[in-house]
Design a protein around this motif. Structure first.
Motif, mmCIF file in Angstrom:
data_model
loop_
_atom_site.group_PDB
_atom_site.id
_atom_site.type_symbol
_atom_site.label_atom_id
_atom_site.label_comp_id
_atom_site.label_asym_id
_atom_site.label_seq_id
_atom_site.Cartn_x
_atom_site.Cartn_y
_atom_site.Cartn_z
ATOM 1 N N LYS A 296 0.844 -1.126 -0.013
ATOM 2 C CA LYS A 296 -0.013 0.057 -0.028
ATOM 3 C C LYS A 296 0.835 1.296 -0.102
ATOM 4 O O LYS A 296 0.544 2.276 -0.558
ATOM 5 C CB LYS A 296 -0.948 -0.046 1.197
ATOM 6 C CG LYS A 296 -2.073 -0.968 1.157
ATOM 7 C CD LYS A 296 -2.821 -0.992 2.375
ATOM 8 C CE LYS A 296 -4.017 -1.950 2.343
ATOM 9 N NZ LYS A 296 -4.667 -2.259 3.681
ATOM 10 N N PHE A 297 2.009 1.267 0.700
ATOM 11 C CA PHE A 297 2.953 2.114 0.884
ATOM 12 C C PHE A 297 3.740 2.475 -0.604
ATOM 13 O O PHE A 297 4.210 3.505 -0.756
ATOM 14 C CB PHE A 297 3.962 2.120 1.742
ATOM 15 C CG PHE A 297 3.468 2.650 3.254
ATOM 16 C CD1 PHE A 297 3.625 4.180 3.333
ATOM 17 C CD2 PHE A 297 3.040 1.778 4.074
ATOM 18 C CE1 PHE A 297 3.103 4.290 4.798
ATOM 19 C CE2 PHE A 297 2.927 2.360 5.214
ATOM 20 C CZ PHE A 297 2.726 3.631 5.828
ATOM 21 N N THR A 337 14.105 2.705 -2.665
ATOM 22 C CA THR A 337 14.557 4.027 -3.117
ATOM 23 C C THR A 337 14.284 5.265 -2.220
ATOM 24 O O THR A 337 13.520 5.112 -1.315
ATOM 25 C CB THR A 337 13.874 4.487 -4.450
ATOM 26 O OG1 THR A 337 12.458 4.681 -4.389
ATOM 27 C CG2 THR A 337 14.183 3.327 -5.600
ATOM 28 N N PRO A 338 15.319 6.476 -2.236
ATOM 29 C CA PRO A 338 15.088 7.354 -1.518
ATOM 30 C C PRO A 338 13.740 7.934 -1.715
ATOM 31 O O PRO A 338 12.902 8.557 -0.569
ATOM 32 C CB PRO A 338 16.042 8.237 -1.530
ATOM 33 C CG PRO A 338 17.156 7.510 -2.098
ATOM 34 C CD PRO A 338 16.622 6.269 -2.732
ATOM 35 N N LEU A 339 12.978 7.956 -2.979
ATOM 36 C CA LEU A 339 11.981 8.357 -3.272
ATOM 37 C C LEU A 339 10.618 7.644 -2.550
ATOM 38 O O LEU A 339 9.967 8.541 -2.160
ATOM 39 C CB LEU A 339 11.673 8.496 -4.697
ATOM 40 C CG LEU A 339 10.377 9.168 -5.172
ATOM 41 C CD1 LEU A 339 10.148 10.401 -4.905
ATOM 42 C CD2 LEU A 339 10.187 8.893 -6.656
ATOM 43 N N GLN A 340 11.010 6.507 -2.517
ATOM 44 C CA GLN A 340 9.823 5.458 -1.894
ATOM 45 C C GLN A 340 9.857 6.108 -0.398
ATOM 46 O O GLN A 340 8.819 5.837 0.201
ATOM 47 C CB GLN A 340 10.415 4.096 -2.067
ATOM 48 C CG GLN A 340 9.246 3.193 -1.407
ATOM 49 C CD GLN A 340 8.023 3.205 -1.793
ATOM 50 O OE1 GLN A 340 7.472 2.977 -2.729
ATOM 51 N NE2 GLN A 340 7.001 3.788 -0.800
ATOM 52 N N MET A 341 10.904 6.150 0.398
ATOM 53 C CA MET A 341 10.842 6.368 1.624
ATOM 54 C C MET A 341 10.407 7.864 1.897
ATOM 55 O O MET A 341 9.768 8.035 2.732
ATOM 56 C CB MET A 341 12.054 6.337 2.208
ATOM 57 C CG MET A 341 12.880 4.791 2.300
ATOM 58 S SD MET A 341 11.708 3.568 2.865
ATOM 59 C CE MET A 341 11.271 4.022 4.520
ATOM 60 N N ALA A 342 10.500 8.693 1.023
ATOM 61 C CA ALA A 342 10.082 10.127 1.027
ATOM 62 C C ALA A 342 8.516 9.836 1.024
ATOM 63 O O ALA A 342 7.691 10.353 1.592
ATOM 64 C CB ALA A 342 10.526 10.864 -0.016
ATOM 65 N N ARG A 380 -3.314 5.448 -3.318
ATOM 66 C CA ARG A 380 -3.877 4.619 -2.461
ATOM 67 C C ARG A 380 -3.819 5.048 -0.988
ATOM 68 O O ARG A 380 -3.217 6.106 -0.784
ATOM 69 C CB ARG A 380 -3.145 3.157 -2.654
ATOM 70 C CG ARG A 380 -1.648 3.144 -2.156
ATOM 71 C CD ARG A 380 -0.814 1.969 -2.288
ATOM 72 N NE ARG A 380 -1.127 1.744 -3.728
ATOM 73 C CZ ARG A 380 0.232 2.113 -4.646
ATOM 74 N NH1 ARG A 380 0.978 2.928 -3.930
ATOM 75 N NH2 ARG A 380 0.564 2.195 -5.679
ATOM 76 N N GLN A 381 -4.508 4.289 -0.174
ATOM 77 C CA GLN A 381 -4.566 4.646 1.255
ATOM 78 C C GLN A 381 -3.708 3.576 1.995
ATOM 79 O O GLN A 381 -3.987 2.516 1.848
ATOM 80 C CB GLN A 381 -5.922 4.505 1.708
ATOM 81 C CG GLN A 381 -6.182 5.164 3.472
ATOM 82 C CD GLN A 381 -6.173 6.563 3.544
ATOM 83 O OE1 GLN A 381 -6.303 7.389 2.390
ATOM 84 N NE2 GLN A 381 -5.847 6.998 4.641
ATOM 85 N N ALA A 382 -2.566 4.017 2.512
ATOM 86 C CA ALA A 382 -1.608 3.055 2.976
ATOM 87 C C ALA A 382 -2.041 2.536 4.308
ATOM 88 O O ALA A 382 -1.647 1.486 4.601
ATOM 89 C CB ALA A 382 -0.020 3.870 3.107
ATOM 90 N N MET A 383 -2.865 3.472 5.248
ATOM 91 C CA MET A 383 -3.208 3.116 6.546
ATOM 92 C C MET A 383 -4.200 3.442 6.902
ATOM 93 O O MET A 383 -4.875 4.574 6.132
ATOM 94 C CB MET A 383 -2.103 3.130 7.460
ATOM 95 C CG MET A 383 -1.727 4.809 7.462
ATOM 96 S SD MET A 383 -0.124 5.203 8.519
ATOM 97 C CE MET A 383 0.712 5.793 7.080
ATOM 98 N N ASN A 384 -5.113 3.160 8.113
ATOM 99 C CA ASN A 384 -6.115 3.890 8.518
ATOM 100 C C ASN A 384 -5.723 5.370 9.024
ATOM 101 O O ASN A 384 -4.478 5.683 9.502
ATOM 102 C CB ASN A 384 -6.936 3.339 9.672
ATOM 103 C CG ASN A 384 -7.402 2.058 9.409
ATOM 104 O OD1 ASN A 384 -7.900 1.507 8.181
ATOM 105 N ND2 ASN A 384 -7.310 0.950 10.077
ATOM 106 N N PRO A 385 -6.511 6.262 8.768
ATOM 107 C CA PRO A 385 -6.188 7.827 9.123
ATOM 108 C C PRO A 385 -5.772 7.672 10.647
ATOM 109 O O PRO A 385 -5.082 8.513 10.911
ATOM 110 C CB PRO A 385 -7.558 8.328 8.903
ATOM 111 C CG PRO A 385 -8.230 7.783 7.779
ATOM 112 C CD PRO A 385 -7.981 6.185 8.211
#
Length: 486
Positions: A296-297, A337-342, A380-385
């Motif tokens: 999801k991330f 990648t650094p972009l992914q962690m950003a 996408r929604q990575a996690m619940n708010p």
């Protein structure tokens, strides 16, 4: 006699029709074949016969063109080439194009049909439009802060606007001057050979094209998975985690760099980066839940383009429990990648929503008329708010009271997570120093910037490398530049 004249005239008319049909076949039906024939230099000559369109940062061109008067007439020039090389890439008569120069080549070269004054105009007239412009989302001050922060170290920085996905900075060091690859002289081939032979790989875009073990910065993903799955419902409750922790099915013990990790709460473990707590938490949460949250991330999701292509970040989905424990703390085969962690940091700052990162705000004609523009897109929604709210709290604690104190900015809410990623055979390689963070001004409804920094400095002492010591000050400088208006 008249009969023969009529026959001759009819035959000539037939020949004329055949000639017209063949000319139409060559000019229309088979034109692509002739255009793409390597022996046909007319296309290359035409391509470089006019100046290439410019790439803009903060309204100013960071590229240009130089008229050489030669057959391949216009060569590409670059302003602050090493600073913007990870953004622009290069445009070379000999070696082609990379990054934005490649992704937006149709606009920059003038071949995009959308640049024509009328539909199908170029197909009919075979005319060529002036090169268009590419307006980037990069902020010059943020880019400069990231580049200056890395200095001569190997590493990368990616900074995003969490609300929109705009890429505010994209830096990779060591870098190179792409203008060295413009033209057709022997100096160009010499530069190409030198750059490719350089062991520091200056042409490697570490922000987009290189994946690293993310180390403890991945604990954000592990915490999100555990909180979403209900494995943790109280940030301050003991986690029943032994110290040291024996990896399941092995006799290998995992230890910590800090005291107080035995049965530590999630808050304390996150604040001080307790490996044992998160390794056990990953196993307890389970591979499916952890892999699902990672996906999801953006992990294990190929095809991301900004519009330059981005290497796929990965989280293994076929592991035993011991490997899962290591993956939960950003080791084993986990790569990012650094972009992914950003993007991970931006998702926490943005209420769990993952926005599509984009580097181009709009493309225009040479006169400035908009051809296409980019908008905010939610992937996408990575996690619940609610989980995002808890993670914001945990990341804020890291900066205010834990390992990320070097990223604190007076009067600003800053959340962060440090990471020190081991790699190499037997973890003998110099560790990579990571820091991911976000910053929000007082009174603002949402964070203004999210950043990821990785430093892989082989010249540093192993004991001196840590996310909080090496990477956090760089992140701070980048966030300060973004908060000041870029």
């Amino acid at each position: 006699m008249t009969k023969y004249i009529r026959r001759a005239a009819a035959f000539c008319a037939l020949l004329l029709v055949a000639l017209l049909v063949n000319a139409s076949r060559v000019q229309v039906v088979d034109s692509g074949t002739y255009d793409d024939n390597p022996a046909n230099r007319r296309q290359a000559i035409t391509r470089f016969d006019q100046p290439r369109g410019d790439i803009l940062v903060d309204g100013r061109a960071v590229t240009g063109s130089r008229d050489t008067g030669e057959q391949l007439r216009h060569e590409r020039t670059y302003r602050n080439g090493p600073l913007y090389a990870p953004v622009t890439g290069f445009a070379s008569q000999v070696y082609g194009t990379t990054f934005l120069e490649h992704a937006e080549d149709d606009v920059l070269s003038g071949t995009d049909p959308m640049l024509a004054p009328l539909p199908l105009w170029n197909d009919i007239t075979r005319a060529q439009n002036p090169g268009g412009k590419v307006v980037t989302t990069i902020k010059a001050a943020v880019q400069q802060a990231a580049h200056a922060g890395l200095g001569g170290k190997k590493g990368a920085v990616a900074a995003l606007d969490p609300a929109t996905g705009e890429v505010l900075a994209l830096v990779s060091t060591p870098s190179y001057d792409p203008e060295r690859l413009s033209g057709t002289s022997t100096a160009v081939t010499d530069a190409w050979a030198e750059l490719n032979a350089d062991p520091d790989k200056p042409m490697l875009n570490r922000a987009l094209s290189q994946t690293y073990p993310p180390g403890s910065t991945f604990k954000v993903v592990t915490a999100a998975a555990a909180l979403d799955a209900g494995g943790i419902d109280d940030l301050d409750a003991p986690t029943e985690s032994p110290d040291p922790y024996t990896l399941p099915g092995t006799s290998t013990s995992l230890a910590n760099e800090v005291e107080g990790c035995a049965d530590a709460s999630l808050r304390y473990a996150f604040q001080w980066s307790c490996n044992t707590v998160f390794a056990k938490l990953g196993v307890d949460t389970g591979q499916d839940a952890l892999a699902g949250t990672a996906k999801k991330f953006g992990f294990d999701t190929p095809g991301l383009k900004i519009p330059s292509p981005v290497a796929t970040s990965t989280f293994d989905t076929s592991m035993d429990d011991a490997q899962l424990a290591l993956s939960a703390i950003g080791q084993y085969d986990t790569r990012a990648t650094p972009l992914q962690m950003a993007m991970v940091s931006a998702a926490v700052a943005g209420g769990g929503s993952v926005k599509a990162p984009h580097l181009v705000d709009r493309t225009t004609t040479d006169d400035g008329d908009t051809v296409a523009s980019s908008g905010t897109e939610t992937l996408r929604q990575a996690m619940n708010p609610g989980t995002a709210v808890q993670l914001r709290e945990l990341m804020t604690d890291v900066v205010e009271e834990g390992t990320g104190a070097n990223a604190a900015i007076d009067g600003v809410t800053v959340g962060g997570k440090t990471g020190t990623a081991q790699h190499g055979i037997g973890n003998t390689g110099t560790p990579y120093a990571w820091f991911i963070a976000w910053a929000q001004k007082p009174g603002d409804a949402e964070a203004s910037v999210a950043v990821a920094v990785v430093v892989e400095d082989a010249a540093a002492d192993r004991s001196d490398i840590s996310g909080g010591g090496s990477a956090a000050p760089i992140a701070k400088a980048v966030m300060e530049a973004a908060l000041s208006g870029g």
